[in-house]
Design a protein around this motif. Sequence first.
Motif, PDB file in Angstrom:
ATOM      1  N   VAL A   8       0.843  -1.317  -0.032  1.00 42.49           N
ATOM      2  CA  VAL A   8       0.123   0.092   0.063  1.00 42.49           C
ATOM      3  C   VAL A   8       0.828   1.263  -0.035  1.00 42.49           C
ATOM      4  O   VAL A   8       0.620   2.327  -0.938  1.00 42.49           O
ATOM      5  N   THR A  18      -6.376   3.397   2.923  1.00 41.20           N
ATOM      6  CA  THR A  18      -6.641   2.100   3.336  1.00 41.20           C
ATOM      7  C   THR A  18      -6.397   1.774   4.834  1.00 41.20           C
ATOM      8  O   THR A  18      -5.639   2.414   5.698  1.00 41.20           O
ATOM      9  N   GLU A  33      -8.951  -5.755   4.788  1.00 40.41           N
ATOM     10  CA  GLU A  33      -8.202  -4.614   4.102  1.00 40.41           C
ATOM     11  C   GLU A  33      -9.018  -3.798   3.417  1.00 40.41           C
ATOM     12  O   GLU A  33      -9.675  -4.477   2.278  1.00 40.41           O
TER      13      GLU A  33
END
Length: 85
Positions: A8, A18, A33
């Motif tokens: 990420v 996120t 996630e």
Amino acid sequence: MKARIAAVLAERKRNPITRILCYTYGGQTVYYESAACCDQPSNVFDTKGRLVCQPDGGITGKGDGKCPDFDKKKTNEKLVWQDPR
């Protein structure tokens, strides 16, 4: 989860950011996630980092259909990480 977080952070900042949350689901610890955006599915991983299911998102908003009861049966929510950028 360290590999997921590194992946990420290697991308551009997402909007919404996120988040990785820990839950108990189906008698095991799992990690959720959040999706990068709209029609993309969210992912649920087991403690070894294997994809369990995609409970939401996608074109239908219902994910991949492998854990349709995830929202109703997940418990013990804990925030593990969120993108600090």
